[in-house]
Design a protein around this motif. Structure first.
Motif, PDB file in Angstrom:
ATOM      1  N   ASP A 180       0.643  -1.256   0.038  1.00  0.00           N
ATOM      2  CA  ASP A 180       0.067   0.066   0.172  1.00  0.00           C
ATOM      3  C   ASP A 180       0.742   1.191  -0.004  1.00  0.00           C
ATOM      4  O   ASP A 180       2.183   1.212   0.077  1.00  0.00           O
ATOM      5  CB  ASP A 180      -0.861  -0.112   1.067  1.00  0.00           C
ATOM      6  CG  ASP A 180      -0.113   0.463   2.646  1.00  0.00           C
ATOM      7  OD1 ASP A 180       1.082   0.199   2.728  1.00  0.00           O
ATOM      8  OD2 ASP A 180      -1.075   0.700   3.330  1.00  0.00           O
ATOM      9  N   LYS A 210       1.105   4.636   2.124  1.00  0.00           N
ATOM     10  CA  LYS A 210       0.605   5.250   3.337  1.00  0.00           C
ATOM     11  C   LYS A 210       0.712   6.767   3.364  1.00  0.00           C
ATOM     12  O   LYS A 210      -0.171   7.420   4.042  1.00  0.00           O
ATOM     13  CB  LYS A 210       1.297   4.655   4.610  1.00  0.00           C
ATOM     14  CG  LYS A 210       1.207   3.365   4.701  1.00  0.00           C
ATOM     15  CD  LYS A 210       1.155   3.118   6.355  1.00  0.00           C
ATOM     16  CE  LYS A 210       0.518   1.828   6.751  1.00  0.00           C
ATOM     17  NZ  LYS A 210       1.563   0.831   6.792  1.00  0.00           N
ATOM     18  N   GLY A 252      -4.320   6.584   6.487  1.00  0.00           N
ATOM     19  CA  GLY A 252      -4.704   5.073   6.217  1.00  0.00           C
ATOM     20  C   GLY A 252      -4.352   4.403   5.424  1.00  0.00           C
ATOM     21  O   GLY A 252      -4.377   2.911   5.274  1.00  0.00           O
ATOM     22  N   TYR A 310      -2.342 -10.006   9.634  1.00  0.00           N
ATOM     23  CA  TYR A 310      -2.030  -9.137   8.309  1.00  0.00           C
ATOM     24  C   TYR A 310      -0.529  -9.006   9.066  1.00  0.00           C
ATOM     25  O   TYR A 310      -0.476  -8.458  10.094  1.00  0.00           O
ATOM     26  CB  TYR A 310      -2.881  -8.043   8.622  1.00  0.00           C
ATOM     27  CG  TYR A 310      -2.417  -6.745   7.873  1.00  0.00           C
ATOM     28  CD1 TYR A 310      -1.177  -6.453   7.514  1.00  0.00           C
ATOM     29  CD2 TYR A 310      -3.477  -5.544   7.792  1.00  0.00           C
ATOM     30  CE1 TYR A 310      -0.577  -5.175   7.050  1.00  0.00           C
ATOM     31  CE2 TYR A 310      -2.963  -4.362   7.304  1.00  0.00           C
ATOM     32  CZ  TYR A 310      -1.745  -4.176   6.858  1.00  0.00           C
ATOM     33  OH  TYR A 310      -1.179  -3.060   6.513  1.00  0.00           O
ATOM     34  N   ASN A 320      -1.475  -6.862  12.346  1.00  0.00           N
ATOM     35  CA  ASN A 320      -2.715  -6.520  12.432  1.00  0.00           C
ATOM     36  C   ASN A 320      -3.856  -7.587  12.558  1.00  0.00           C
ATOM     37  O   ASN A 320      -3.418  -8.352  11.925  1.00  0.00           O
ATOM     38  CB  ASN A 320      -3.289  -5.520  11.143  1.00  0.00           C
ATOM     39  CG  ASN A 320      -2.292  -4.107  11.318  1.00  0.00           C
ATOM     40  OD1 ASN A 320      -2.433  -3.550  12.391  1.00  0.00           O
ATOM     41  ND2 ASN A 320      -1.690  -4.097  10.217  1.00  0.00           N
ATOM     42  N   ARG A 327      -6.836  -7.859  11.559  1.00  0.00           N
ATOM     43  CA  ARG A 327      -7.995  -7.778  10.724  1.00  0.00           C
ATOM     44  C   ARG A 327      -7.247  -7.570   9.312  1.00  0.00           C
ATOM     45  O   ARG A 327      -6.177  -7.587   8.985  1.00  0.00           O
ATOM     46  CB  ARG A 327      -8.591  -6.475  10.947  1.00  0.00           C
ATOM     47  CG  ARG A 327      -7.707  -5.463  11.688  1.00  0.00           C
ATOM     48  CD  ARG A 327      -7.553  -4.248  11.031  1.00  0.00           C
ATOM     49  NE  ARG A 327      -6.714  -3.430  11.635  1.00  0.00           N
ATOM     50  CZ  ARG A 327      -5.909  -2.659  10.540  1.00  0.00           C
ATOM     51  NH1 ARG A 327      -5.939  -2.733   8.973  1.00  0.00           N
ATOM     52  NH2 ARG A 327      -4.873  -2.062  10.974  1.00  0.00           N
ATOM     53  N   GLY A 361      -6.541  -5.519   5.961  1.00  0.00           N
ATOM     54  CA  GLY A 361      -5.834  -4.186   5.734  1.00  0.00           C
ATOM     55  C   GLY A 361      -6.975  -3.460   4.883  1.00  0.00           C
ATOM     56  O   GLY A 361      -7.724  -3.782   4.142  1.00  0.00           O
ATOM     57  N   ASP A 362      -6.774  -2.071   4.940  1.00  0.00           N
ATOM     58  CA  ASP A 362      -7.872  -1.213   4.310  1.00  0.00           C
ATOM     59  C   ASP A 362      -6.962   0.029   3.869  1.00  0.00           C
ATOM     60  O   ASP A 362      -6.464   0.779   4.741  1.00  0.00           O
ATOM     61  CB  ASP A 362      -8.994  -0.759   5.394  1.00  0.00           C
ATOM     62  CG  ASP A 362      -9.913   0.113   4.704  1.00  0.00           C
ATOM     63  OD1 ASP A 362      -9.816   0.425   3.494  1.00  0.00           O
ATOM     64  OD2 ASP A 362     -10.979   0.589   5.297  1.00  0.00           O
ATOM     65  N   PRO A 363      -6.762  -0.141   2.261  1.00  0.00           N
ATOM     66  CA  PRO A 363      -7.483  -0.724   1.371  1.00  0.00           C
ATOM     67  C   PRO A 363      -6.817  -2.028   0.833  1.00  0.00           C
ATOM     68  O   PRO A 363      -7.387  -2.475  -0.270  1.00  0.00           O
ATOM     69  CB  PRO A 363      -7.545   0.277   0.302  1.00  0.00           C
ATOM     70  CG  PRO A 363      -6.166   0.908   0.351  1.00  0.00           C
ATOM     71  CD  PRO A 363      -5.693   0.805   2.005  1.00  0.00           C
ATOM     72  N   GLU A 364      -6.009  -2.641   1.329  1.00  0.00           N
ATOM     73  CA  GLU A 364      -5.458  -4.033   0.923  1.00  0.00           C
ATOM     74  C   GLU A 364      -6.545  -5.205   0.796  1.00  0.00           C
ATOM     75  O   GLU A 364      -6.655  -5.826  -0.145  1.00  0.00           O
ATOM     76  CB  GLU A 364      -4.442  -4.551   1.802  1.00  0.00           C
ATOM     77  CG  GLU A 364      -3.212  -3.720   1.935  1.00  0.00           C
ATOM     78  CD  GLU A 364      -3.142  -2.808   3.006  1.00  0.00           C
ATOM     79  OE1 GLU A 364      -4.269  -2.143   3.340  1.00  0.00           O
ATOM     80  OE2 GLU A 364      -2.038  -2.173   3.755  1.00  0.00           O
TER      81      GLU A 364
HETATM   82  N1  GLY Z   1      -3.654   0.083   5.138  1.00  0.00           N
HETATM   83  C1  GLY Z   1      -2.917   0.029   6.089  1.00  0.00           C
HETATM   84  C2  GLY Z   1      -3.845  -0.656   7.404  1.00  0.00           C
HETATM   85  O1  GLY Z   1      -4.927  -1.182   7.083  1.00  0.00           O
HETATM   86  O2  GLY Z   1      -3.503  -0.742   8.579  1.00  0.00           O
END
Ligand code: GLY
Ligand code: AMP
Length: 419
Positions: free
Chosen positions: A207, A209, A221, A264, A280, A282, A284-287
């Protein structure tokens, strides 16, 4: 499904495609999610209310999108009521909820990561800086909405940042601070689904950042992502699996905190091989958006098998193509984003692209911006260059006057593909 961002729209979109899904509720959801789920009002912090809703509606699987309810133990409450849930327990979610917990686990299990010291007050923290050199990596221990990491270029800047952290800048999350060795290399993300025993590798991504082109400016994010990440070669994935993931999952199980859900791994690809930057608990957002775009398998089947501890023999199949997503953000992000900017989607999904809603609302029948990250315009291509072209063609079909996006998502790979 619980959550309201682009990650949750991608999850809901994929869950709804499963023949095993007869009815999908999303709480609170968003206007995009409402196209594939019935959106409801439910406070994820009220575990009794969530449990009651699931019982009354015979919910067969709960998918928890964001980290906060996981760290808060919502999965434990649901499991206690015999409701299948995709997501780790409160104890297992410490892998994201406490940086110090994860560093200590790495030390116990001999997992490659940066050297570190845990500190609980300013005096100890300042003294500990002597064991490190610039740039200094300082991390608030707890959840800080992705903002708890400071990289300080000088000793004076590090001391100042520590004073702010212990001074309450991140609230409770900063009651303890981890000081960490600076790792050099390229960052990449590796995902795996595990039921505490079986590990199902679940794709790679990179991603962007920083808010500005060329990866400059303040951290966000995530302004865009692509999957797969070719820098994570099959050899490096195997090393991450053997040296980082497997010892983590085994140690968590052995210590009575089996991890169930998606893990993650934020990795630094150093000269000595992959090292763990962070976990993480959960997607990733936007992964997640690019992973779901490529996923061919039935997500309900995989998540249900995970929830029931029956992941053995389950496969996750992904398209070979690259998926790339561009985040369209509201002016002001990552500071205070402008709310209410009108969005006209036009026909950006022509050609198989998909626009996930991250922060939108409907006001007087008009779709408007309602958050920092607003839309995730996602497309597929034979490689990153092609996926990037397709994604920006869709971006250009969206009318969002008060929004902005980076025009260079995927640039590292595009340069490498150019050769
Ligand atoms: N894109 C990074 C995150 O979800 O932490
Ligand atoms: P996080 O909020 O934990 O994702 O960290 C934010 C960013 O800080 C990461 O994506 C890395 O770019 C950087 N970072 C965190 N830890 C380190 C480290 N030990 N060495 C170098 N960069 C780091």
């Amino acid at each position: 499904m619980l959550g309201s961002g682009g990650r949750e729209h991608a999850l809901a979109w994929k869950l709804a495609q499963s023949p095993r899904c007869t009815k999908l509720f999303a709480a609170p959801g968003n206007p995009g999610i409402s196209e594939c789920a019935e959106t409801i009002t439910l406070d994820a912090g009220d575990h009794a209310a969530v449990t009651r809703f699931c019982d009354e509606n015979a919910v067969g699987l709960v998918v928890i999108g964001p980290e906060a309810p996981l760290v808060d133990g919502l999965a434990d409450s649901l499991r206690a009521a015999d409701i299948p849930v995709f997501g780790p327990s409160k104890a297992a979610a410490q892998l994201e909820g406490s940086k110090g917990f994860t560093k200590d686990l790495c030390a116990r299990a001999n997992i490659p990561t940066g050297g570190y010291v845990r500190t609980a007050n300013l005096a100890d923290a300042k003294a500990a800086l002597a064991d490190f050199s610039a740039p200094y990596v300082l991390k608030a221990d707890g959840l800080a909405a992705g903002k708890g990491v400071v990289i300080a270029e000088t000793l004076a800047a590090a001391e100042e940042a520590l004073a702010e952290m212990f001074g309450g800048q991140f609230g409770e999350a900063g009651a303890e601070v981890v000081i960490e060795e600076f790792l050099e290399g390229e960052e990449a993300s590796f995902f795996a689904i595990t039921d505490g025993e079986t590990i199902l590798p679940f794709g790679t991504a990179q991603d962007h950042k920083r808010v500005g082109e060329g990866d400059t400016g303040p951290n966000t994010g995530g302004m865009g992502a692509y999957s797969p990440a070719p820098v994570l070669t099959p050899e490096l994935q195997q090393r991450a699996l053997d040296e980082i993931l497997r010892p983590t999952v085994d140690t968590m199980r052995a210590e009575g905190m089996p991890y169930s859900g998606v893990l993650y791994l934020g990795l630094m690809l150093t000269a000595d091989g992959p090292k763990l930057i962070e976990y993480n608990c959960r997607f990733g957002d936007p992964e997640c958006q690019v992973l779901m775009m490529r996923l061919k398998s039935d997500l309900v089947q995989i998540m249900l098998a995970c929830a029931k501890g029956e992941l053995g023999g389950v496969a996750g199949e992904f398209a070979d193509e690259t998926a790339l997503t561009v985040v369209m953000a509201a002016e002001g992000y990552p500071g205070t984003p402008a709310k209410g900017g009108a969005i006209d989607l036009g026909a950006p999904e022509a050609g198989g692209a998909k626009v996930f809603h991250a922060g939108t609302a409907v006001k007087d029948r008009q779709l408007v911006a309602n958050g920092g990250r607003v839309l995730n315009v996602t497309a597929m291509g034979a490689n990153v260059t092609e996926a990037q072209k397709a994604a920006y063609a869709s971006v250009d079909a969206v009318s969002f006057e008060s929004g902005f996006c980076r025009r260079d998502i995927g640039w590292r790979e595009v340069e490498r593909e150019r050769g």
